[in-house]
Design a protein around this motif. Structure first.
Motif, PDB file in Angstrom:
ATOM      1  N   LYS A 110      35.194   4.066  24.168  1.00 13.02           N
ATOM      2  CA  LYS A 110      36.648   3.905  24.143  1.00 13.02           C
ATOM      3  C   LYS A 110      37.134   3.655  22.717  1.00 13.02           C
ATOM      4  N   HIS A 111      36.372   2.862  21.951  1.00 10.87           N
ATOM      5  CA  HIS A 111      36.745   2.589  20.570  1.00 10.87           C
ATOM      6  C   HIS A 111      36.413   3.774  19.655  1.00 10.87           C
ATOM      7  N   VAL A 112      35.337   4.500  19.966  1.00 10.46           N
ATOM      8  CA  VAL A 112      35.008   5.691  19.183  1.00 10.46           C
ATOM      9  C   VAL A 112      36.110   6.730  19.318  1.00 10.46           C
ATOM     10  N   GLN A 113      36.763   6.785  20.496  1.00 10.52           N
ATOM     11  CA  GLN A 113      37.864   7.729  20.699  1.00 10.52           C
ATOM     12  C   GLN A 113      39.019   7.482  19.739  1.00 10.52           C
ATOM     13  N   MET A 114      39.072   6.299  19.126  1.00 10.00           N
ATOM     14  CA  MET A 114      40.116   6.027  18.145  1.00 10.00           C
ATOM     15  C   MET A 114      39.974   6.924  16.915  1.00 10.00           C
ATOM     16  N   THR A 115      38.744   7.354  16.618  1.00  8.65           N
ATOM     17  CA  THR A 115      38.561   8.289  15.506  1.00  8.65           C
ATOM     18  C   THR A 115      39.232   9.625  15.816  1.00  8.65           C
ATOM     19  N   LEU A 116      39.266   9.978  17.096  1.00 10.60           N
ATOM     20  CA  LEU A 116      39.926  11.208  17.523  1.00 10.60           C
ATOM     21  C   LEU A 116      41.442  11.061  17.422  1.00 10.60           C
ATOM     22  N   ALA A 117      41.953   9.930  17.889  1.00  4.88           N
ATOM     23  CA  ALA A 117      43.400   9.686  17.802  1.00  4.88           C
ATOM     24  C   ALA A 117      43.862   9.632  16.346  1.00  4.88           C
ATOM     25  N   ALA A 118      43.026   9.035  15.457  1.00  6.75           N
ATOM     26  CA  ALA A 118      43.368   8.982  14.026  1.00  6.75           C
ATOM     27  C   ALA A 118      43.430  10.382  13.437  1.00  6.75           C
ATOM     28  N   TYR A 119      42.531  11.240  13.872  1.00  5.59           N
ATOM     29  CA  TYR A 119      42.527  12.615  13.377  1.00  5.59           C
ATOM     30  C   TYR A 119      43.786  13.361  13.829  1.00  5.59           C
ATOM     31  N   PHE A 120      44.155  13.195  15.099  1.00  9.97           N
ATOM     32  CA  PHE A 120      45.373  13.825  15.595  1.00  9.97           C
ATOM     33  C   PHE A 120      46.601  13.340  14.831  1.00  9.97           C
ATOM     34  N   LEU A 121      46.635  12.035  14.550  1.00 12.47           N
ATOM     35  CA  LEU A 121      47.765  11.461  13.810  1.00 12.47           C
ATOM     36  C   LEU A 121      47.845  12.054  12.408  1.00 12.47           C
ATOM     37  N   GLY A 122      46.700  12.183  11.747  1.00 16.61           N
ATOM     38  CA  GLY A 122      46.671  12.791  10.416  1.00 16.61           C
ATOM     39  C   GLY A 122      47.120  14.237  10.435  1.00 16.61           C
ATOM     40  N   LEU A 123      46.713  14.978  11.472  1.00 20.20           N
ATOM     41  CA  LEU A 123      47.140  16.376  11.590  1.00 20.20           C
ATOM     42  C   LEU A 123      48.653  16.486  11.741  1.00 20.20           C
ATOM     43  N   SER A 124      49.233  15.610  12.523  1.00 24.44           N
ATOM     44  CA  SER A 124      50.674  15.706  12.762  1.00 24.44           C
ATOM     45  C   SER A 124      51.486  15.291  11.535  1.00 24.44           C
ATOM     46  N   ILE A 125      51.074  14.219  10.863  1.00 26.63           N
ATOM     47  CA  ILE A 125      51.811  13.738   9.694  1.00 26.63           C
ATOM     48  C   ILE A 125      51.625  14.663   8.498  1.00 26.63           C
ATOM     49  N   GLY A 126      50.389  15.072   8.244  1.00 28.58           N
ATOM     50  CA  GLY A 126      50.081  15.867   7.057  1.00 28.58           C
ATOM     51  C   GLY A 126      50.800  17.199   7.005  1.00 28.58           C
ATOM     52  N   GLN A 127      51.018  17.800   8.163  1.00 30.20           N
ATOM     53  CA  GLN A 127      51.653  19.116   8.181  1.00 30.20           C
ATOM     54  C   GLN A 127      53.070  19.079   7.623  1.00 30.20           C
ATOM     55  N   LEU A 128      53.744  17.951   7.807  1.00 30.20           N
ATOM     56  CA  LEU A 128      55.120  17.844   7.307  1.00 30.20           C
ATOM     57  C   LEU A 128      55.183  17.937   5.787  1.00 30.20           C
ATOM     58  N   GLY A 129      54.116  17.539   5.111  1.00 33.31           N
ATOM     59  CA  GLY A 129      54.089  17.639   3.651  1.00 33.31           C
ATOM     60  C   GLY A 129      53.752  19.033   3.166  1.00 33.31           C
ATOM     61  N   TYR A 130      52.833  19.705   3.855  1.00 27.60           N
ATOM     62  CA  TYR A 130      52.401  21.034   3.394  1.00 27.60           C
ATOM     63  C   TYR A 130      53.472  22.099   3.588  1.00 27.60           C
ATOM     64  N   GLY A 131      54.310  21.949   4.618  1.00 26.25           N
ATOM     65  CA  GLY A 131      55.336  22.961   4.853  1.00 26.25           C
ATOM     66  C   GLY A 131      56.268  23.142   3.669  1.00 26.25           C
ATOM     67  N   PRO A 132      56.965  22.085   3.214  1.00 28.90           N
ATOM     68  CA  PRO A 132      57.849  22.227   2.047  1.00 28.90           C
ATOM     69  C   PRO A 132      57.098  22.650   0.786  1.00 28.90           C
ATOM     70  N   MET A 133      55.857  22.166   0.594  1.00 28.57           N
ATOM     71  CA  MET A 133      55.091  22.566  -0.593  1.00 28.57           C
ATOM     72  C   MET A 133      54.766  24.058  -0.560  1.00 28.57           C
ATOM     73  N   ALA A 134      54.472  24.583   0.648  1.00 28.36           N
ATOM     74  CA  ALA A 134      54.177  26.009   0.771  1.00 28.36           C
ATOM     75  C   ALA A 134      55.407  26.864   0.496  1.00 28.36           C
ATOM     76  N   ASP A 135      56.601  26.359   0.853  1.00 24.59           N
ATOM     77  CA  ASP A 135      57.842  27.089   0.574  1.00 24.59           C
ATOM     78  C   ASP A 135      58.265  26.969  -0.885  1.00 24.59           C
ATOM     79  N   ARG A 136      57.802  25.920  -1.571  1.00 26.56           N
ATOM     80  CA  ARG A 136      58.179  25.705  -2.965  1.00 26.56           C
ATOM     81  C   ARG A 136      57.185  26.337  -3.933  1.00 26.56           C
TER      82      ARG A 136
END
Length: 398
Positions: free
Chosen positions: A39-65
């Motif tokens: 159950k606690h190891v699954q937190m590594t999976l949730a952390a990865y999902f969170l990073g995927l969702s947050i990180g994409q918001l930064g790459y989008g504007p950088m890719a357009d710029r």
């Protein structure tokens, strides 16, 4: 779009799923190594999902710029370093943090691959290319768990992350040598200062938002399956870790097959038409899965049939929802791709965490989350279809 470009984009799109599927068979070993439970190891999976969702918001504007290549290479470099940090993590807290950073790097490929397709193709062409990318990307869930199980049993779970380090380095080399800049010179570069306004305009676009959520909620159901399947298959039904990949790969094969059928159907029907029908297959599989899980069967195979239906239907839902959302985005394709991915993985992070919260030693938590996603997908798809028809009628009258 030539085969070399499709293969490179497929590898980039596979980064997110690969870094998830590869280490799933290692959950029991990692729990033992860090003196905790799964159950606690699954937190590594949730952390990865969170990073995927947050990180994409930064790459989008950088890719357009700055164009597509520079942010992409930066992301691949970050993924490589973070993978090494995961391999040598001294405790679970370190691993959770390293997985979050790894996701911040890995999501670059997912955002920019969609933007490159949008640069080069129209709506129908994009849906066809996305379906072809599913063929390349679909190999990850087939091969990764099998190789991951083999590495866990022969060399230890650390080698999973060392292998990811090598893969990301090779991907960076392929991008540097074989993927030219796709953002045309005549397209105006979008300033970074306008990123929030751009996202605001996209969020006000109800049709874009509807298609993004349709694909995102469906994918969330898949990640509920990803989060719950190691426990259900390995612990609950006694499947050996080295055989876990075969079951996981069977569902991935259904995903690939449906994606290729979808590519052929697009010659006669548009992506919106196919999307509106595929969602019903998904919800049917989810409700059957819930019913079977409630019986607490002693055999695994009754669960596998509705699971196969759910995951296979995503081969039609995912490419068509992305193509509909990205259609006509033009100069803001990078930002649209980023917001699309952010919405998808934010919902996925919630779904995977919910499976862990509801954990009760049965298959019911996984089945409940998947069936809930199915009902929501159909509801959002129907509403979006109505909005799209209303907009088309208004344009025709104008």
């Amino acid at each position: 779009m030539n085969l070399r470009t499709i293969l490179i984009l497929g590898a980039l799109t596979a980064f997110g799923p690969l870094a998830i599927d590869f280490y799933l068979p290692a959950f029991p070993s990692m729990a033992l190594a860090f003196g905790t439970d799964e159950k606690h190891v699954q937190m590594t999976l949730a952390a990865y999902f969170l990073g995927l969702s947050i990180g994409q918001l930064g790459y989008g504007p950088m890719a357009d710029r700055f164009g597509r290549r520079i942010p992409l290479l930066a992301g691949l470099g970050l993924f490589t370093v973070a993978s090494l940090a995961c391999a040598y993590a001294p405790n679970l807290e370190w691993l959770i943090g390293a997985r979050f950073v790894q996701a911040l790097g890995g999501c670059a490929g997912m955002v920019i691959a969609r933007a490159v397709v949008s640069d080069k193709c129209d709506a129908v062409g994009s849906a066809k290319v996305y379906s072809q990318l599913m063929l390349v990307m679909g190999l990850a869930p087939i091969l990764a768990p099998m190789l991951g199980g083999l590495l866990v049993n022969t060399a230890g779970w650390q080698w999973i992350f060392l292998t990811l380090t090598g893969f990301s380095a090779l991907a960076a080399l392929a991008v540097a040598l074989g993927l030219p800049e796709s953002l045309p010179d005549y397209v105006p570069r979008q300033p970074l200062s306008g990123a929030l306004r751009q996202y605001g305009r996209l969020l006000k676009d109800q049709v874009f938002l509807g298609h993004a959520l349709t694909g995102g909620i469906a994918i969330a159901g898949m990640f509920a399956y990803i989060a719950g399947s190691p426990f259900v298959f390995i612990k609950l039904y006694g499947v050996p870790p080295e055989h876990f990949g075969w079951l996981f790969g069977t569902n991935a094969a259904g995903f690939i097959l449906m994606a290729q059928i979808n590519a052929r159907l697009l010659a006669k029907r548009g992506p919106a038409f196919l999307l509106a029908r595929a969602v019903w297959l998904y919800v049917a599989g989810g409700l059957v899965l819930l019913a079977v899980s409630s019986l607490h069967t002693t055999q695994l195979w009754p669960l596998l049939i509705p699971l196969f239906i759910c995951i296979a239907s995503l081969g039609c839902i995912a490419p068509n929802a992305s193509a509909c959302a990205m259609n006509g985005q033009g100069a803001r394709a990078g930002s649209a791709s980023a917001l699309l991915g952010c919405l998808q993985f934010s919902v996925a992070a919630g779904a995977s965490a919910l499976v862990g919260v509801l954990h009760d030693g049965t298959a019911m938590p996984m089945a409940m989350v998947i069936s809930l996603c199915g009902v929501l997908v159909v509801s959002v798809a129907i509403l979006t279809r109505r909005l799209q028809n209303t907009r088309a009628l208004a344009h025709a009258e104008a």
